[in-house]
Design a protein around this motif. Structure first.
Motif, short mmCIF file in Angstrom:
data_model
loop_
_atom_site.label_atom_id
_atom_site.label_comp_id
_atom_site.label_asym_id
_atom_site.label_seq_id
_atom_site.Cartn_x
_atom_site.Cartn_y
_atom_site.Cartn_z
N MET A 1 0.85 -1.21 0.00
CA MET A 1 0.00 0.00 0.00
C MET A 1 0.87 1.25 0.00
O MET A 1 1.71 1.44 0.88
CB MET A 1 -0.90 -0.02 1.26
CG MET A 1 -1.90 1.14 1.33
SD MET A 1 -2.91 1.35 -0.19
CE MET A 1 -4.58 1.34 0.51
N ARG A 2 0.65 2.13 -0.99
CA ARG A 2 1.44 3.37 -1.04
C ARG A 2 0.87 4.39 -0.05
O ARG A 2 -0.35 4.44 0.16
CB ARG A 2 1.41 3.95 -2.46
CG ARG A 2 1.87 2.92 -3.50
CD ARG A 2 1.78 3.47 -4.91
NE ARG A 2 2.80 4.50 -5.12
CZ ARG A 2 3.05 5.05 -6.31
NH1 ARG A 2 2.36 4.68 -7.38
NH2 ARG A 2 3.98 5.97 -6.42
N PRO A 3 1.69 5.22 0.54
CA PRO A 3 1.20 6.22 1.51
C PRO A 3 0.07 7.07 0.96
O PRO A 3 -0.86 7.43 1.68
CB PRO A 3 2.45 7.07 1.79
CG PRO A 3 3.61 6.21 1.44
CD PRO A 3 3.15 5.27 0.37
N SER A 4 0.12 7.36 -0.33
CA SER A 4 -0.89 8.22 -0.93
C SER A 4 -2.14 7.45 -1.32
O SER A 4 -3.11 8.04 -1.79
CB SER A 4 -0.31 8.84 -2.20
OG SER A 4 0.05 7.79 -3.10
N GLY A 5 -2.12 6.10 -1.17
CA GLY A 5 -3.25 5.31 -1.61
C GLY A 5 -3.28 5.04 -3.11
O GLY A 5 -4.20 4.40 -3.61
N ARG A 6 -2.27 5.54 -3.84
CA ARG A 6 -2.26 5.30 -5.28
C ARG A 6 -1.93 3.84 -5.58
O ARG A 6 -1.29 3.16 -4.78
CB ARG A 6 -1.20 6.19 -5.95
CG ARG A 6 -1.62 7.62 -6.10
CD ARG A 6 -0.57 8.41 -6.88
NE ARG A 6 0.59 8.70 -6.07
CZ ARG A 6 1.83 8.78 -6.51
NH1 ARG A 6 2.09 8.53 -7.80
NH2 ARG A 6 2.84 9.06 -5.70
N ILE B 1 11.54 1.11 -6.33
CA ILE B 1 11.05 -0.08 -5.63
C ILE B 1 10.77 0.33 -4.20
O ILE B 1 11.66 0.78 -3.48
CB ILE B 1 12.08 -1.22 -5.71
CG1 ILE B 1 12.27 -1.59 -7.18
CG2 ILE B 1 11.61 -2.43 -4.90
CD1 ILE B 1 13.31 -2.65 -7.45
N TYR B 2 9.50 0.26 -3.87
CA TYR B 2 9.04 0.72 -2.57
C TYR B 2 8.46 -0.49 -1.83
O TYR B 2 7.55 -1.12 -2.32
CB TYR B 2 7.98 1.81 -2.74
CG TYR B 2 7.40 2.29 -1.44
CD1 TYR B 2 8.16 3.06 -0.55
CD2 TYR B 2 6.10 1.97 -1.09
CE1 TYR B 2 7.63 3.50 0.66
CE2 TYR B 2 5.55 2.41 0.11
CZ TYR B 2 6.33 3.17 0.99
OH TYR B 2 5.79 3.59 2.18
N GLN B 3 9.04 -0.82 -0.72
CA GLN B 3 8.63 -2.00 0.05
C GLN B 3 8.52 -3.23 -0.85
O GLN B 3 7.53 -3.95 -0.84
CB GLN B 3 7.32 -1.71 0.78
CG GLN B 3 7.49 -0.54 1.77
CD GLN B 3 6.31 -0.39 2.71
OE1 GLN B 3 5.25 -1.01 2.51
NE2 GLN B 3 6.50 0.40 3.75
N GLY B 4 9.55 -3.39 -1.69
CA GLY B 4 9.62 -4.60 -2.51
C GLY B 4 8.86 -4.57 -3.81
O GLY B 4 8.98 -5.49 -4.62
N ALA C 1 7.28 10.95 0.48
CA ALA C 1 7.15 9.93 1.52
C ALA C 1 7.73 8.60 1.04
O ALA C 1 8.36 7.86 1.80
CB ALA C 1 5.68 9.76 1.91
N GLU C 2 7.55 8.29 -0.24
CA GLU C 2 8.10 7.07 -0.80
C GLU C 2 9.59 7.21 -1.10
O GLU C 2 10.40 6.33 -0.81
CB GLU C 2 7.36 6.71 -2.10
CG GLU C 2 5.92 6.30 -1.86
CD GLU C 2 5.08 6.26 -3.14
OE1 GLU C 2 4.15 5.44 -3.21
OE2 GLU C 2 5.35 7.07 -4.06
N ASP C 3 9.92 8.34 -1.68
CA ASP C 3 11.27 8.58 -2.15
C ASP C 3 12.28 8.45 -1.02
O ASP C 3 13.38 7.92 -1.19
CB ASP C 3 11.33 10.00 -2.75
CG ASP C 3 12.59 10.24 -3.55
OD1 ASP C 3 13.17 9.27 -4.06
OD2 ASP C 3 12.98 11.41 -3.67
N SER C 4 11.89 8.95 0.14
CA SER C 4 12.85 9.00 1.23
C SER C 4 13.08 7.63 1.86
O SER C 4 14.02 7.46 2.63
CB SER C 4 12.38 10.00 2.28
OG SER C 4 11.05 9.73 2.65
#
Lengths: 237, 237, 237, 237, 237, 237
Positions: free
Chosen positions: D1-6, D166-169, D178-181
């Motif tokens: 799940m992305r922080p933005s819900g996208r 690649i965010y959380q795999g 929020a993702e980038d960092s």
């Protein structure tokens, strides 16, 4: 036909001289064809201000070309009073690539500074720098272990780099200056000994490139880096 | 007794490698004991603005130390954004010394840039730079003659330099780092092959020195420079 | 025949005005012929970082020329954003020369900054600076003793400087601008009141000079400095 | 799940405002989610010195962040007296990307300067800069055609850029701050409207990535850039 | 009661020494109480690039304080590598004020550079600079006329400056350092000999000031400047 | 007749957008006619070194123009490596003006940094900056109170600024670029809501101005600032 007569997947000869200079904890002269870079790793105790008290170490890198390492003389950056954008780009790349090889917590509150100084340039100075610095780093870490500055080896893996590109329509490995200056595409790849990609920087000059060409270049790079890592390991044993 | 076991008038071994790098018109690696300096001479047509239209050439010099050429790492001058006072002092000395060797009118409207970059420092880097650069200069001028850029040889004579000093009360020749860092007096002398003095820079550290000691040091320097000029000539023939 | 009509061993008239400005602990206007330099010595408690906790003081010097102290206007160094190599060379020379006059341990953790600013230049500004600064330093140290900042006088001896050179084949003392700009050799000598040599910097312009000429110039310098030290002492009493 | 819900292949909303400011020949405010960049294209007649007389034009780019475009205030680069390595890296990327879109010979001896100034940062400022600047460039070229400064349209194609990572795999498109960092891998891709790759820069943070993951990210990027080019074209029509 | 015992409309004594130094075309030492500034005017033929071919001349000004002109030593701007905001503000003010005095077209394609260097500071250095520079400018212009560099006198009028302020609730003329450092309001006024206002810069420190107080201060300034212009004229005749 | 058709005492329309960007504690876009400035106020705990331990806070300001905020592109100050004299003059003015609005002791050991960045320039950018920054400051202080960083409101009063000038012989309020570039006199006035004058800077361009004209311009400024302070208050309620 490549200007050097090499096949498309053929590296230039690589020569590694450890302890090339005497003061640095790690000092490596790497020669990749006619490209020659002196890579040193220097240890200082303490960390930069932004890491104080965080219980970890740091690794940073600087890069420079001697003014007459190139075909025509380049202005000395120290005399001009600033590093060019290209220089900064390259030293940031070297720093990121080698930080990826070190467990900074195991390093303790110590800083390793990598210096890559190009004595002679014939294409591929940034990838030669990374490959050579990886060995200088390994030597510096051995020094720290011997001196009991650290207990546990913080080196996670060797790191190596190579360029690939599209030259006269064909993907080729390890571009020299004659190829680099006319290639349609130039890509630098940094990988570790487990075939994991650390950095990838590709630039189209003139024409663009396709995902298929990208995949072909990745293929070449993987093979080339495997060979380089063998050479690194041989030089360290 | 000198730390190195040398007698008071004994030079360190000198090694000269011509064409150490391939791009420069003159490229010399000079090793004086553990001091190693890469000296290149680069030719560019044209002269600086202040000489435009004066029907003469120019020679200028730049000097740098690789960050880890020294016992502990020095900040990179390109990153700090300026050359230190010491660096500027040395490169001005090198420039004046070598300009004294060239007939600038015979050089035509061309500029020769000397770069002296210290790979490893163990005392005497400025004098090694001058001695090595003199050979690189000779090679660059030969190149110009071969290329017919100039008709007549503008080189007036070879130039060599050496340090002398007073170490534990005794005048000694060619101080290495162990001596240099504790010597009472340190003097650098530049002479030509005809025993003419070009530059003289002496500094008392702690104690002062007398005109008599000055004369003794001059004596040592003259002898040392004669030997060095023999070595230069051998390497060029 | 010298342009000024002086004999070869004749100094220009020297005028010393103490307390020329009011804020500095030592403030001296020195006039050597038409050369005029304002020398101040400023005391600050504390030492630079590299000396912290070493139980000693420090002395440093800075030098500058007002833009129109010279025949044609020179660019203001503050506006250009950096000090020239010549300026740095001179201020390093002044600093070394005056540090040789002070017992830094007796100075306590205090810093003396010497500022030499040339109001009007007619040759010999660096030697006039050293001679004038020596008096400003003496005044500043008297101030420290009066204020009980220190117990024991750290001044070891007076320091004075003069130029000598070879002008139209003849060794001469104290070159003015007319001579300096055409002299074959120019040498600056710093000595203390006990005739000990502190610094020696000689440069051949065009022709070289011989050890014999060096000895003749040293002769002139010794005599000149003796006279100058008399003038310094008279001005301080 | 992305922080933005996208979803993993979902772009942030993109808003393009042309003629956001009045003086520049092209002026675009691009908003990609909460990231806002003002992109201007300025035309000047003439070319830099290294291109004089070569019968072609030039395009260059500069990038900056307003000091408080970020969560905490960053020092103003103009006040610090230099651009950071990151800034230079980004502006070089923007310049290369947009030069790839222009036939420099058709541009005549004119220079287009792209300025990308970040008003608010929430990840992806460099890719938003390229996407927005491409529109500003198109507007500036229309202006040149209208003014008859050039005869033939030198714009070869639109250029757009996006980040993947690649965010959380999981490979995801268009990382926000929020993702980038915290992303394991961050890659920026620049393509043209014909799906040709112009630039590719991928960096592993912590973990490395595999050729397979690279291929998946390329997939996402291609789709994202297609959508962006639609938006660009809509905004221009 | 003012610290100096002066009445509220009383100037400090003003001393003007023309030809204080010998090289500049105009050279004035101005002393206003304990404030001492050396003002020179230098003539160079030619104009800055932005005025080339516009058939007019230019006047520019630079300002500096000697490091120990002040109570405690200030860092030398040349060594720090930049001029402070205060310095730039002042030199811009001096330049605008004196440009207002010159018909730039009558000056021909020549540039006059004003240098104001503070030897000793006791408040009011910028106004003393303007007053002194106006005389140096007049001398330099006389030189140009004598040398037939120009035909017609381009000097339109003398320019003078003074500070006024509110000190302990009372408007006063010509603040010295003791007043300046505690005044509620500080205002610098530049006028010409025809009582026209050229520049006005007022700053409230702590309390604000009212239009009525402004009028009172203007009153004092007008009277003070009339007196100063008398002194200027006397010194020039 | 003014180019804009305004009457001599008529302000341009003023638009204030609070929270224009999201990260800063205070963020205001102010539009005064076609002049647009983004003003942010950023809070950091701690104070500069010279105020450490003095139990008070600090406020400082920086100013910049985007390169193409102007009719023709200006070089980016970050790329040139320094801020111009004009920029420094303006940011010092903004800083002094807003410090006058804050009780620094009530601010505690916190620093507020005001950034004024001009997006589009049409005259009056420095006065618009002050007017806008005053609102951003008020917002930042509200934030501090809400967050309980401080107990008592340190804001003493609102601050506003406006330009007046003499255009074609007539005093006018709020000069736009068309007027500013040809006005005989240009004056910037900063006042608080109690009609106290904080700063006054008037410059004659070409002709001088008289005390009577000064009084007339002050009249206009007072009226204009009253109107602006109404607008500020409305925007904050």
């Amino acid at each position: 036909m490549r200007p050097s007569g090499r096949t498309s997947n053929q590296l230039r000869p690589i020569q590694i001289t450890r302890q090339f200079t005497s003061h640095a904890e790690g000092s490596v002269l790497i020669e990749v064809g006619d490209t020659r870079v002196l890579c040193t790793a220097s240890i200082e105790s303490g960390v930069p201000r932004f890491l104080k008290g965080k219980n970890q170490g740091w690794l940073t890198a600087e890069y420079g070309m001697l003014p007459r390492s190139t075909h025509t003389r380049n202005a000395r950056e120290a005399a001009r009073g600033k590093q060019s954008g290209r220089t900064q780009e390259i030293q940031r790349l070297i720093g990121r690539s080698l930080r990826a090889a070190v467990d900074l917590e195991l390093l303790g509150e110590n800083t390793i500074t990598i210096d890559c100084d190009v004595l002679q340039a014939d294409g591929g100075t940034r990838t030669a720098s990374i490959t050579g610095a990886s060995i200088a780093l390994a030597d510096a870490i051995k020094y720290m272990l011997r001196q009991k500055m650290i207990q546990t080896n913080p080196l996670k893996h060797m790191v190596a780099a190579i360029s690939v590109g599209i030259y006269q329509g064909t993907p080729v490995l390890d571009l020299d200056y004659a190829e680099d200056s006319t290639a349609e595409t130039d890509m630098n790849i940094v990988m570790n000994e487990d075939k994991g990609i650390i950095e990838l920087q590709g630039t189209a000059e003139g024409a663009t490139f396709s995902p298929t060409e990208l995949a072909e270049m990745m293929q070449l790079a993987q093979q080339g880096i495997s060979e380089i890592i063998e050479i690194q390991k041989a030089s360290l044993s």
